[in-house]
Design a protein around this motif. Structure first.
Motif, mmCIF file in Angstrom:
data_model
loop_
_atom_site.group_PDB
_atom_site.id
_atom_site.type_symbol
_atom_site.label_atom_id
_atom_site.label_comp_id
_atom_site.label_asym_id
_atom_site.label_seq_id
_atom_site.Cartn_x
_atom_site.Cartn_y
_atom_site.Cartn_z
ATOM 1 N N LYS A 17 0.860 -1.178 0.000
ATOM 2 C CA LYS A 17 0.000 0.000 0.000
ATOM 3 C C LYS A 17 0.899 1.231 0.000
ATOM 4 N N THR A 18 1.368 1.560 -1.205
ATOM 5 C CA THR A 18 2.422 2.566 -1.351
ATOM 6 C C THR A 18 1.998 3.968 -0.937
ATOM 7 N N LEU A 19 0.707 4.187 -0.841
ATOM 8 C CA LEU A 19 0.266 5.546 -0.531
ATOM 9 C C LEU A 19 -0.367 5.666 0.858
ATOM 10 N N ILE A 20 -0.146 4.670 1.712
ATOM 11 C CA ILE A 20 -0.696 4.746 3.074
ATOM 12 C C ILE A 20 -0.130 5.983 3.774
ATOM 13 N N GLY A 21 -1.041 6.738 4.390
ATOM 14 C CA GLY A 21 -0.628 7.947 5.109
ATOM 15 C C GLY A 21 -0.429 9.155 4.216
ATOM 16 N N LYS A 22 -0.625 8.979 2.918
ATOM 17 C CA LYS A 22 -0.433 10.094 1.983
ATOM 18 C C LYS A 22 -1.776 10.730 1.625
ATOM 19 N N LYS A 23 -1.737 12.035 1.493
ATOM 20 C CA LYS A 23 -2.940 12.756 1.060
ATOM 21 C C LYS A 23 -2.802 13.083 -0.424
ATOM 22 N N VAL A 24 -3.798 12.639 -1.188
ATOM 23 C CA VAL A 24 -3.754 12.795 -2.645
ATOM 24 C C VAL A 24 -4.946 13.623 -3.127
ATOM 25 N N LEU A 25 -4.658 14.637 -3.915
ATOM 26 C CA LEU A 25 -5.708 15.443 -4.538
ATOM 27 C C LEU A 25 -5.787 15.076 -6.017
ATOM 28 N N VAL A 26 -7.000 14.732 -6.468
ATOM 29 C CA VAL A 26 -7.207 14.441 -7.887
ATOM 30 C C VAL A 26 -8.260 15.416 -8.418
ATOM 31 N N THR A 27 -7.981 16.061 -9.539
ATOM 32 C CA THR A 27 -9.026 16.847 -10.192
ATOM 33 C C THR A 27 -9.478 16.082 -11.419
ATOM 34 N N ALA A 28 -10.777 16.211 -11.752
ATOM 35 C CA ALA A 28 -11.332 15.394 -12.839
ATOM 36 C C ALA A 28 -12.458 16.115 -13.557
ATOM 37 N N GLY A 29 -12.751 15.624 -14.747
ATOM 38 C CA GLY A 29 -13.905 16.130 -15.495
ATOM 39 C C GLY A 29 -13.638 17.439 -16.205
ATOM 40 N N PRO A 30 -14.680 17.956 -16.848
ATOM 41 C CA PRO A 30 -14.564 19.242 -17.552
ATOM 42 C C PRO A 30 -14.968 20.366 -16.600
ATOM 43 N N THR A 31 -14.852 21.600 -17.021
ATOM 44 C CA THR A 31 -15.598 22.666 -16.361
ATOM 45 C C THR A 31 -16.594 23.200 -17.377
ATOM 46 N N ILE A 32 -17.605 23.865 -16.864
ATOM 47 C CA ILE A 32 -18.630 24.460 -17.722
ATOM 48 C C ILE A 32 -18.569 25.961 -17.528
ATOM 49 N N GLU A 33 -18.449 26.696 -18.633
ATOM 50 C CA GLU A 33 -18.349 28.156 -18.575
ATOM 51 C C GLU A 33 -19.574 28.757 -19.257
ATOM 52 N N PRO A 34 -20.486 29.352 -18.463
ATOM 53 C CA PRO A 34 -21.757 29.815 -19.038
ATOM 54 C C PRO A 34 -21.629 31.030 -19.948
ATOM 55 N N LEU A 35 -22.515 31.075 -20.939
ATOM 56 C CA LEU A 35 -22.641 32.246 -21.804
ATOM 57 C C LEU A 35 -23.912 33.018 -21.435
ATOM 58 N N ASP A 36 -24.979 32.265 -21.127
ATOM 59 C CA ASP A 36 -26.240 32.845 -20.651
ATOM 60 C C ASP A 36 -26.928 31.758 -19.818
ATOM 61 N N MET A 101 -1.695 18.611 0.910
ATOM 62 C CA MET A 101 -1.544 17.452 0.033
ATOM 63 C C MET A 101 -0.094 16.998 -0.134
ATOM 64 N N ASP A 102 0.078 15.685 -0.357
ATOM 65 C CA ASP A 102 1.390 15.132 -0.704
ATOM 66 C C ASP A 102 1.517 14.958 -2.217
ATOM 67 N N VAL A 103 0.396 14.609 -2.827
ATOM 68 C CA VAL A 103 0.394 14.387 -4.281
ATOM 69 C C VAL A 103 -0.781 15.156 -4.879
ATOM 70 N N ILE A 104 -0.535 15.841 -5.970
ATOM 71 C CA ILE A 104 -1.600 16.561 -6.675
ATOM 72 C C ILE A 104 -1.631 16.043 -8.104
ATOM 73 N N ILE A 105 -2.759 15.436 -8.478
ATOM 74 C CA ILE A 105 -2.906 14.892 -9.833
ATOM 75 C C ILE A 105 -3.958 15.713 -10.559
ATOM 76 N N LYS A 106 -3.524 16.494 -11.520
ATOM 77 C CA LYS A 106 -4.446 17.415 -12.196
ATOM 78 C C LYS A 106 -4.928 16.810 -13.508
ATOM 79 N N SER A 107 -5.938 15.946 -13.406
ATOM 80 C CA SER A 107 -6.436 15.303 -14.626
ATOM 81 C C SER A 107 -7.693 15.976 -15.171
ATOM 82 N N ALA A 108 -8.190 17.009 -14.480
ATOM 83 C CA ALA A 108 -9.368 17.720 -15.000
ATOM 84 C C ALA A 108 -9.013 18.430 -16.305
ATOM 85 N N ALA A 109 -10.009 18.532 -17.169
ATOM 86 C CA ALA A 109 -9.859 19.341 -18.389
ATOM 87 C C ALA A 109 -10.521 20.688 -18.114
ATOM 88 N N VAL A 110 -9.822 21.509 -17.343
ATOM 89 C CA VAL A 110 -10.361 22.829 -17.003
ATOM 90 C C VAL A 110 -10.418 23.677 -18.266
#
Lengths: 234, 234
Positions: A17-36, A101-110
């Motif tokens: 369990k290589t990540l025991i005790g580690k705090k990991v942040l994952v971002t995911a998905g798209p964002t939505i930017e409104p026009l109206d 956080m110890d690890v930040i994984i930015k997989s979101a498509a912002v």
């Protein structure tokens, strides 16, 4: 479902369990930017890669926070999920969570551009053409790179349709990332919406590993193992 | 699930199967209009109202064709579903199905504008501002209005954020609809994504019926009953 998860936890490939005790942040998905109030601007991210990474990190023993744009995926077991809509909210949530956080994984498509003006009433279909001015959204990756602490591992993603390696290495260096996971979203078997991916991982020195086509779930386990090794100085 | 559906079929509120032998076309969901391989333009339609209408029409005995944009909803039992992405495809499928139909319910939120130029490579984040020219998509409702046969009942939707009645009646007349279902999507309890709706139905003479806030599933049954009555000259 919990029982199934516990079974997977104890039988999953990454026996250690290589990540025991580690705090990991994952971002995911798209964002939505409104026009109206009705129309918006977005991208094809389904969140599948990020959710698979959050799940794999939890299975590897990490305490996982998942910040996600609008997707239709269930929250992986043992993962704390924060839902956002716009790039601006993603930035706020990421910067707030960052210091712990110890690890930040930015997989979101912002979204990197958003309508400069948001209309509060639905725009009527009168004109033959509409001109929409898009402005840059806040550059979260650069901001995270600046605030990164010495012990933190920063992992980014690059989804490109041409010159993937050049763009990926440029992004890695410019944004102070430790690792970047690059794919050509125009390639069959890679990219948005589908269940498989084909990626190459780079660090400041160049190629770390090129993975063959595999399911996003399998790939997530491989990437989490690689991240665990990196974290432990291997 | 089939058993459950059969039970609902025989116990559903509209005891008289008012649409037996009738062919009903329902359109639902948003359309997605691409800007490049990664980015697109869309709207907030979840498809819930249209899918509920397709289900209610099938329960009322109709032979239902559902043409849907990208949504994450299961196909209702006994409904033939055709998936589309862009307004252009919606137009083709609707016009092809049209001649065989007795009732056409246009509940899709077809994008009325699309990027004039679609880029084949992902646009790079270099400029501070991007100007996107949007052009009108084909006006499906007007085309359907023109081709409508004497026996066909054409039902439209109007999702507005202000002056709902004025816009709805204008749309009804301009597009040769028999009925229009209008709602103010800015009103709490009505509109996109959520499970309830608040609508008023109009015909050429004015208000037919104003419905209180109710679930989209209940409302769908009410609307199908109203459509059935209209079809039988009540």
């Amino acid at each position: 479902e919990i029982v199934e998860w516990i079974e997977r936890f104890f039988t999953s490939n990454n026996h250690v369990k290589t990540l025991i005790g580690k705090k990991v942040l994952v971002t995911a998905g798209p964002t939505i930017e409104p026009l109206d109030p009705v129309r918006y601007f977005s991208n094809y991210s389904s969140g599948k890669m990020g959710f698979a990474l959050a799940e794999a990190a939890a299975l590897a023993g990490a305490e996982v926070t998942l910040i996600s744009g609008p997707v239709s995926l269930p929250t992986p077991p043992q993962v704390r999920r924060i839902d956002i809509v716009q790039a601006e909210e993603m930035k706020e949530e990421v910067l707030q969570a960052l210091p712990q956080m110890d690890v930040i994984i930015k997989s979101a498509a912002v979204a990197d551009y958003r309508p400069q003006k948001i209309y509060h009433q639905k725009m009527k279909k009168v004109q033959e053409e509409l001109t929409v001015i898009l402005e840059k959204t806040p550059d979260i990756a650069t901001e995270v790179g600046k605030r990164k602490l010495a012990h933190q591992l920063l992992v980014g993603f690059a989804a490109e349709t041409q010159d993937v390696e050049t763009y990926a290495l440029g992004k890695l260096k410019k944004k102070g990332m430790d690792l970047i996971v690059a794919n050509n979203v125009a390639e069959p078997g890679a990219g948005f919406g589908i269940d498989t991916n084909i990626v190459t991982v780079y660090d400041q020195e160049g190629v770390v590993k090129a993975f063959p086509k595999m399911s996003k779930k399998e790939l997530a386990v491989e990437l989490i193992t690689l991240i665990g090794d990196r974290l432990h100085g291997k």
